[in-house]
Design a protein around this motif. Structure first.
Motif, PDB file in Angstrom:
ATOM      1  N   LYS A  83       0.824  -1.202   0.000  1.00 40.14           N
ATOM      2  CA  LYS A  83       0.000   0.000   0.000  1.00 40.14           C
ATOM      3  C   LYS A  83       0.859   1.254   0.000  1.00 40.14           C
ATOM      4  CE  LYS A  83      -3.930  -2.150   0.126  1.00 40.14           C
ATOM      5  NZ  LYS A  83      -4.851  -2.113  -1.049  1.00 40.14           N
ATOM      6  N   GLU A  84       2.168   1.084   0.054  1.00 37.40           N
ATOM      7  CA  GLU A  84       3.112   2.195   0.010  1.00 37.40           C
ATOM      8  C   GLU A  84       3.831   2.190  -1.338  1.00 37.40           C
ATOM      9  OE1 GLU A  84       3.476   4.534   2.315  1.00 37.40           O
ATOM     10  OE2 GLU A  84       1.911   3.601   3.525  1.00 37.40           O
ATOM     11  N   PRO A  85       4.227   3.345  -1.858  1.00 40.41           N
ATOM     12  CA  PRO A  85       4.878   3.395  -3.181  1.00 40.41           C
ATOM     13  C   PRO A  85       6.212   2.665  -3.191  1.00 40.41           C
ATOM     14  CG  PRO A  85       5.024   5.514  -2.074  1.00 40.41           C
ATOM     15  CD  PRO A  85       4.087   4.683  -1.257  1.00 40.41           C
ATOM     16  N   LEU A  86       6.463   1.949  -4.272  1.00 37.67           N
ATOM     17  CA  LEU A  86       7.711   1.201  -4.423  1.00 37.67           C
ATOM     18  C   LEU A  86       8.695   1.911  -5.346  1.00 37.67           C
ATOM     19  CD1 LEU A  86       6.281  -2.431  -4.765  1.00 37.67           C
ATOM     20  CD2 LEU A  86       7.059  -1.238  -2.706  1.00 37.67           C
ATOM     21  N   GLY A 121       8.262   8.569 -17.053  1.00 34.05           N
ATOM     22  CA  GLY A 121       9.017   8.880 -15.847  1.00 34.05           C
ATOM     23  C   GLY A 121      10.503   8.684 -16.065  1.00 34.05           C
ATOM     24  N   PHE A 122      11.293   9.615 -15.570  1.00 37.82           N
ATOM     25  CA  PHE A 122      12.746   9.468 -15.671  1.00 37.82           C
ATOM     26  C   PHE A 122      13.377   9.883 -14.340  1.00 37.82           C
ATOM     27  CE2 PHE A 122      11.283  13.411 -17.503  1.00 37.82           C
ATOM     28  CZ  PHE A 122      12.108  14.389 -16.965  1.00 37.82           C
ATOM     29  N   GLY A 123      14.614   9.426 -14.140  1.00 37.37           N
ATOM     30  CA  GLY A 123      15.238   9.615 -12.835  1.00 37.37           C
ATOM     31  C   GLY A 123      14.613   8.710 -11.791  1.00 37.37           C
ATOM     32  N   ASN A 124      14.094   7.541 -12.222  1.00 36.80           N
ATOM     33  CA  ASN A 124      13.407   6.637 -11.297  1.00 36.80           C
ATOM     34  C   ASN A 124      14.355   6.038 -10.271  1.00 36.80           C
ATOM     35  OD1 ASN A 124      10.571   6.468 -12.194  1.00 36.80           O
ATOM     36  ND2 ASN A 124      11.465   5.744 -14.111  1.00 36.80           N
ATOM     37  N   LYS A 125      13.828   5.826  -9.084  1.00 31.63           N
ATOM     38  CA  LYS A 125      14.547   5.147  -8.008  1.00 31.63           C
ATOM     39  C   LYS A 125      13.604   4.155  -7.336  1.00 31.63           C
ATOM     40  CE  LYS A 125      17.483   9.152  -6.914  1.00 31.63           C
ATOM     41  NZ  LYS A 125      16.913  10.015  -7.983  1.00 31.63           N
ATOM     42  N   ILE A 126      14.161   3.058  -6.886  1.00 32.87           N
ATOM     43  CA  ILE A 126      13.386   2.087  -6.115  1.00 32.87           C
ATOM     44  C   ILE A 126      13.377   2.518  -4.653  1.00 32.87           C
ATOM     45  CG2 ILE A 126      13.202  -0.310  -5.358  1.00 32.87           C
ATOM     46  CD1 ILE A 126      12.574   0.024  -8.270  1.00 32.87           C
ATOM     47  N   ASN A 127      12.210   2.512  -4.049  1.00 32.25           N
ATOM     48  CA  ASN A 127      12.101   2.785  -2.616  1.00 32.25           C
ATOM     49  C   ASN A 127      12.333   1.465  -1.884  1.00 32.25           C
ATOM     50  OD1 ASN A 127      11.165   3.260   0.056  1.00 32.25           O
ATOM     51  ND2 ASN A 127       9.894   4.957  -0.670  1.00 32.25           N
ATOM     52  N   TYR A 128      13.602   1.211  -1.551  1.00 31.45           N
ATOM     53  CA  TYR A 128      13.961  -0.086  -0.974  1.00 31.45           C
ATOM     54  C   TYR A 128      13.376  -0.292   0.414  1.00 31.45           C
ATOM     55  CZ  TYR A 128      17.086  -1.492  -4.742  1.00 31.45           C
ATOM     56  OH  TYR A 128      17.593  -1.889  -5.952  1.00 31.45           O
ATOM     57  N   GLY A 129      13.172   0.780   1.157  1.00 30.61           N
ATOM     58  CA  GLY A 129      12.557   0.618   2.474  1.00 30.61           C
ATOM     59  C   GLY A 129      11.170   0.021   2.367  1.00 30.61           C
ATOM     60  N   ASN A 130      10.342   0.571   1.469  1.00 31.85           N
ATOM     61  CA  ASN A 130       8.990   0.043   1.270  1.00 31.85           C
ATOM     62  C   ASN A 130       9.010  -1.325   0.609  1.00 31.85           C
ATOM     63  OD1 ASN A 130       7.899   2.345   2.398  1.00 31.85           O
ATOM     64  ND2 ASN A 130       7.452   3.320   0.434  1.00 31.85           N
ATOM     65  N   LEU A 131       9.957  -1.550  -0.319  1.00 29.06           N
ATOM     66  CA  LEU A 131      10.051  -2.848  -0.982  1.00 29.06           C
ATOM     67  C   LEU A 131      10.430  -3.941   0.003  1.00 29.06           C
ATOM     68  CD1 LEU A 131      10.022  -4.619  -3.513  1.00 29.06           C
ATOM     69  CD2 LEU A 131      12.370  -3.893  -3.979  1.00 29.06           C
ATOM     70  N   ASP A 132      11.394  -3.676   0.852  1.00 32.82           N
ATOM     71  CA  ASP A 132      11.819  -4.684   1.837  1.00 32.82           C
ATOM     72  C   ASP A 132      10.676  -5.033   2.786  1.00 32.82           C
ATOM     73  OD1 ASP A 132      14.300  -4.582   0.670  1.00 32.82           O
ATOM     74  OD2 ASP A 132      15.189  -3.285   2.194  1.00 32.82           O
ATOM     75  N   ALA A 134       7.496  -4.774   2.110  1.00 35.65           N
ATOM     76  CA  ALA A 134       6.479  -5.500   1.345  1.00 35.65           C
ATOM     77  C   ALA A 134       6.868  -6.959   1.148  1.00 35.65           C
ATOM     78  CB  ALA A 134       6.268  -4.822  -0.002  1.00 35.65           C
ATOM     79  N   ILE A 135       8.157  -7.237   0.958  1.00 33.12           N
ATOM     80  CA  ILE A 135       8.624  -8.621   0.805  1.00 33.12           C
ATOM     81  C   ILE A 135       8.338  -9.412   2.077  1.00 33.12           C
ATOM     82  CG2 ILE A 135      10.706 -10.040   0.655  1.00 33.12           C
ATOM     83  CD1 ILE A 135      11.798  -7.968  -1.331  1.00 33.12           C
ATOM     84  N   ILE A 136       8.639  -8.826   3.220  1.00 29.38           N
ATOM     85  CA  ILE A 136       8.378  -9.511   4.484  1.00 29.38           C
ATOM     86  C   ILE A 136       6.891  -9.776   4.661  1.00 29.38           C
ATOM     87  CG2 ILE A 136       8.479  -9.279   6.998  1.00 29.38           C
ATOM     88  CD1 ILE A 136      11.070  -7.711   6.655  1.00 29.38           C
ATOM     89  N   LYS A 137       6.082  -8.745   4.444  1.00 24.52           N
ATOM     90  CA  LYS A 137       4.644  -8.862   4.679  1.00 24.52           C
ATOM     91  C   LYS A 137       3.987  -9.827   3.701  1.00 24.52           C
ATOM     92  CE  LYS A 137       0.470  -6.061   5.257  1.00 24.52           C
ATOM     93  NZ  LYS A 137      -0.095  -4.693   5.235  1.00 24.52           N
ATOM     94  N   SER A 138       4.389  -9.814   2.429  1.00 25.50           N
ATOM     95  CA  SER A 138       3.724 -10.615   1.403  1.00 25.50           C
ATOM     96  C   SER A 138       4.286 -12.027   1.269  1.00 25.50           C
ATOM     97  CB  SER A 138       3.823  -9.912   0.043  1.00 25.50           C
ATOM     98  OG  SER A 138       3.195  -8.653   0.072  1.00 25.50           O
ATOM     99  N   LEU A 139       5.596 -12.169   1.429  1.00 24.11           N
ATOM    100  CA  LEU A 139       6.233 -13.452   1.127  1.00 24.11           C
ATOM    101  C   LEU A 139       6.792 -14.184   2.343  1.00 24.11           C
ATOM    102  CD1 LEU A 139       8.208 -12.335  -2.079  1.00 24.11           C
ATOM    103  CD2 LEU A 139       5.912 -13.327  -1.935  1.00 24.11           C
ATOM    104  N   TRP A 143       9.844 -13.473   8.838  1.00 20.32           N
ATOM    105  CA  TRP A 143      11.163 -12.834   8.815  1.00 20.32           C
ATOM    106  C   TRP A 143      11.154 -11.543   9.638  1.00 20.32           C
ATOM    107  CZ3 TRP A 143      13.715 -12.901   3.280  1.00 20.32           C
ATOM    108  CH2 TRP A 143      14.007 -14.229   2.933  1.00 20.32           C
ATOM    109  N   THR A 144      12.315 -11.206  10.141  1.00 19.41           N
ATOM    110  CA  THR A 144      12.474  -9.940  10.853  1.00 19.41           C
ATOM    111  C   THR A 144      13.200  -8.896  10.008  1.00 19.41           C
ATOM    112  OG1 THR A 144      14.525 -10.764  11.869  1.00 19.41           O
ATOM    113  CG2 THR A 144      12.466 -11.045  13.117  1.00 19.41           C
ATOM    114  N   VAL A 145      13.902  -9.343   8.970  1.00 16.19           N
ATOM    115  CA  VAL A 145      14.639  -8.407   8.126  1.00 16.19           C
ATOM    116  C   VAL A 145      14.715  -8.948   6.704  1.00 16.19           C
ATOM    117  CG1 VAL A 145      16.883  -9.460   8.660  1.00 16.19           C
ATOM    118  CG2 VAL A 145      16.774  -7.063   7.900  1.00 16.19           C
ATOM    119  N   ALA A 146      14.714  -8.032   5.730  1.00 10.22           N
ATOM    120  CA  ALA A 146      14.888  -8.391   4.324  1.00 10.22           C
ATOM    121  C   ALA A 146      15.577  -7.232   3.616  1.00 10.22           C
ATOM    122  CB  ALA A 146      13.546  -8.687   3.655  1.00 10.22           C
TER     123      ALA A 146
END
Length: 245
Positions: A83-86, A121-132, A134-139, A143-146
């Motif tokens: 639910k947060e931007p990636l 869109g240009f100058g794109n960046k991955i929001n790794y905080g939200n991605l990490d 989301a990986i824990i919550k979904s997959l 886990w405590t860290v990803a």
């Protein structure tokens, strides 16, 4: 790419024709609230919208362009739910092309509009905080860290939109407008890489999302002050467009 070039050439010619017969101009402040994203604003002065020509008293064509500083956009069609931007922040060029139905009164004008749009869109960046997270919550909810490390392919996107604009004229030459538009679009944004994490031990997994898309869905709203250089009584259509902030 041929579709993109054709769209840009058509929009540019349309804009030049519109400017040549401009009668009304103004300044407006716009904001974009993306679905599952962060509140964003266009970059002034690189945004001008509402350029158009009247086909008759009730129908017009409009276009323009906005350069947005997107604080964050989300991804869809991937196995990770968030639910947060990636993705973000980035810069996004938005070019709409729309058909406008005009209802005019002596001091009020109400427009209903809709059409398609191009964005890139240009100058794109991955929001790794939200991605990490989301990986824990979904997959891996145990886990405590990803920590993920991915690459992506950026592509232009297309979509459709619809909205309405209410303009109130205080005099024959000065008015204020309120406008909202809802955009629904996407662009291919496949991810590929891996992530590591765990609880008591560290594990590594591949992350391959070939169907991922950048989700350009959200509400744009603006308020503007209009100045009619053509004079005369009552509201007139704004073929000159408005510069947005």
């Amino acid at each position: 790419m041929k579709q993109i070039r054709s769209f840009l050439i058509t929009a540019t010619l349309f804009t030049l024709c519109s400017v040549a017969q401009a009668q009304e101009f103004g300044l407006s402040f716009s904001y974009f609230l993306p679905k599952n994203g962060y509140f964003s604003t266009p970059i002034s002065p690189f945004s001008i919208r509402g350029l158009g020509v009247d086909l008759n008293r009730f129908v017009a064509l409009e276009t323009g362009a906005s350069l947005y500083r997107m604080s964050g956009l989300n991804l869809k069609d991937l196995s990770i739910n968030s639910k947060e931007p990636l993705v973000g922040p980035n810069f996004t060029l938005l070019i709409p092309a729309e058909l406008v139905f005009q209802l005019r009164g002596s001091v009020v004008q109400f427009d209903i509009k809709g059409g398609g749009f191009f964005f890139y869109g240009f100058g794109n960046k991955i929001n790794y905080g939200n991605l990490d997270r989301a990986i824990i919550k979904s997959l891996h909810p145990d886990w405590t860290v990803a920590n993920a490390n991915v690459t992506f392919d950026n592509s232009p996107g297309f979509g459709y939109h619809g909205g309405a604009e209410l303009t109130l004229y205080f005099t024959s030459q000065v008015g204020v407008s309120l406008e909202t538009n809802y955009f629904v679009g996407s662009a291919k944004f496949p991810l590929k890489g891996s992530y590591v994490g765990g609880q008591s031990s560290i594990e590594t997994y591949p992350l391959d999302e070939p169907e991922a898309k950048l989700d350009f869905t959200g509400l744009e709203f603006s308020i503007g002050l209009l100045f009619n250089s053509g004079g005369g009584g009552g509201p007139r259509k704004k073929p000159g467009g408005r510069r947005r902030r």
